[in-house]
Design a protein around this motif. Structure first.
Motif, PDB file in Angstrom:
ATOM      1  N   ALA A  47       0.830  -1.214   0.000  1.00  9.44           N
ATOM      2  CA  ALA A  47       0.000   0.000   0.000  1.00  9.44           C
ATOM      3  C   ALA A  47       0.860   1.257   0.000  1.00  9.44           C
ATOM      4  O   ALA A  47       0.494   2.269  -0.612  1.00  9.44           O
ATOM      5  N   ASN A  52       0.550   5.517  -5.086  1.00  6.62           N
ATOM      6  CA  ASN A  52      -0.695   4.835  -4.737  1.00  6.62           C
ATOM      7  C   ASN A  52      -1.709   5.810  -4.142  1.00  6.62           C
ATOM      8  O   ASN A  52      -1.354   6.751  -3.425  1.00  6.62           O
ATOM      9  N   VAL A  54      -4.607   6.235  -1.436  1.00  9.27           N
ATOM     10  CA  VAL A  54      -4.940   5.596  -0.166  1.00  9.27           C
ATOM     11  C   VAL A  54      -5.980   6.421   0.578  1.00  9.27           C
ATOM     12  O   VAL A  54      -6.207   7.598   0.282  1.00  9.27           O
ATOM     13  N   GLU A  72      -5.199   2.711   4.291  1.00  6.89           N
ATOM     14  CA  GLU A  72      -5.909   1.666   3.560  1.00  6.89           C
ATOM     15  C   GLU A  72      -5.738   1.914   2.067  1.00  6.89           C
ATOM     16  O   GLU A  72      -5.985   3.026   1.582  1.00  6.89           O
ATOM     17  N   LEU A  73      -5.305   0.904   1.342  1.00  3.71           N
ATOM     18  CA  LEU A  73      -5.087   1.044  -0.101  1.00  3.71           C
ATOM     19  C   LEU A  73      -6.414   1.214  -0.825  1.00  3.71           C
ATOM     20  O   LEU A  73      -7.350   0.448  -0.623  1.00  3.71           O
ATOM     21  N   ALA A  76      -4.219   1.069  -6.403  1.00  2.00           N
ATOM     22  CA  ALA A  76      -2.845   0.604  -6.589  1.00  2.00           C
ATOM     23  C   ALA A  76      -2.322   1.061  -7.950  1.00  2.00           C
ATOM     24  O   ALA A  76      -2.998   0.906  -8.967  1.00  2.00           O
ATOM     25  N   THR A  78       1.124   0.355  -8.706  1.00  2.00           N
ATOM     26  CA  THR A  78       2.446  -0.265  -8.733  1.00  2.00           C
ATOM     27  C   THR A  78       2.845  -0.722 -10.125  1.00  2.00           C
ATOM     28  O   THR A  78       4.029  -0.933 -10.389  1.00  2.00           O
TER      29      THR A  78
END
Length: 238
Positions: A47, A52, A54, A72-73, A76, A78
């Protein structure tokens, strides 16, 4: 501090054995920092990747103390780290944001712009679809920091058409007719920065050259000068 808000992870620094100090860009409060217990754990590490989106809850008892953060994600991104160009752009954008902005200074336009740009980078089929957005983000950041360029009219004649250059001294646009005799002393102004025009590779290079000149003069100074290699890596791949 008592804050619950969507945020973009801008920077992550290890702290202690398992924790991390994280800088978040928020829409309502600008850049804020918090300590995430277990931020380097296997559960939270995915996360807490720069870029990202969040949901963050920041709680602090005193202004002089670093707030505690729970994360808390939400979104995403990535996948951006897996491409050469997108990874270099992601590193540069997040480092610039985390370093250049003052903490707790609201900048909703920057938050919306960065969030939209990172989404575009995530879902675009080709880098050419989002690379112009990096130049526009750099322009916006310059403006938010008080170093904005005036690209509305020629500083020499007042003309609002055929703008082709930017004066390094005045940070204002210059028309092609007025600027052509002094072109070697001026910076390029590609058309995509003036409206909804497509950007060629040459246009993009011109835009990056111009924003880079002002960034290095006004923003990437002092400790922020350490970011210059990150931008050079990105520009070399763009």
């Amino acid at each position: 501090m008592d804050l619950d808000t969507p945020a973009i992870v801008a920077a992550v620094l290890p702290h202690g054995e398992h924790g991390a100090v994280v800088r978040f860009l928020t829409e309502s409060d600008g850049l804020v920092a918090g300590y995430v217990p277990g931020g380097r754990s296997r559960a939270l590490r995915p996360a807490l990747q720069p870029g990202n989106g969040v949901a963050v809850r920041l709680r602090g008892r005193a202004a002089s103390q670093l707030a505690s953060a729970a994360v808390e994600l939400v979104r995403a991104r990535t996948v951006l780290a897996t491409g050469r160009v997108s990874a270099a752009a992601l590193d540069w954008l997040c480092a610039l944001t985390a370093t250049a902005l003052s903490e707790a200074t609201p900048s909703p336009r920057l938050y919306v712009a960065l969030d939209g740009l990172l989404d575009a980078m995530t879902f675009a089929e080709d880098a050419s679809q989002w690379l112009p957005g990096v130049v526009r983000y750099e322009l916006l950041l310059l403006a938010e920091l008080g170093f904005g360029l005036d690209l509305t009219a020629c500083v020499a004649t007042g003309a609002t058409t055929d703008l082709a250059f930017v004066s390094p001294k005045s940070s204002q646009a210059v028309s092609r007719g007025a600027g052509s005799p002094y072109a070697t002393k001026l910076l390029p102004l590609p058309a995509f920065l003036l409206g909804n025009h497509p950007a060629s590779a040459a246009d993009l290079a011109d835009g990056l050259r111009t924003t880079g000149w002002f960034l290095e003069r006004d923003v990437l100074i002092g400790r922020a000068a350490s970011l210059i290699p990150a931008r050079q890596r990105f520009v070399g791949m763009a």
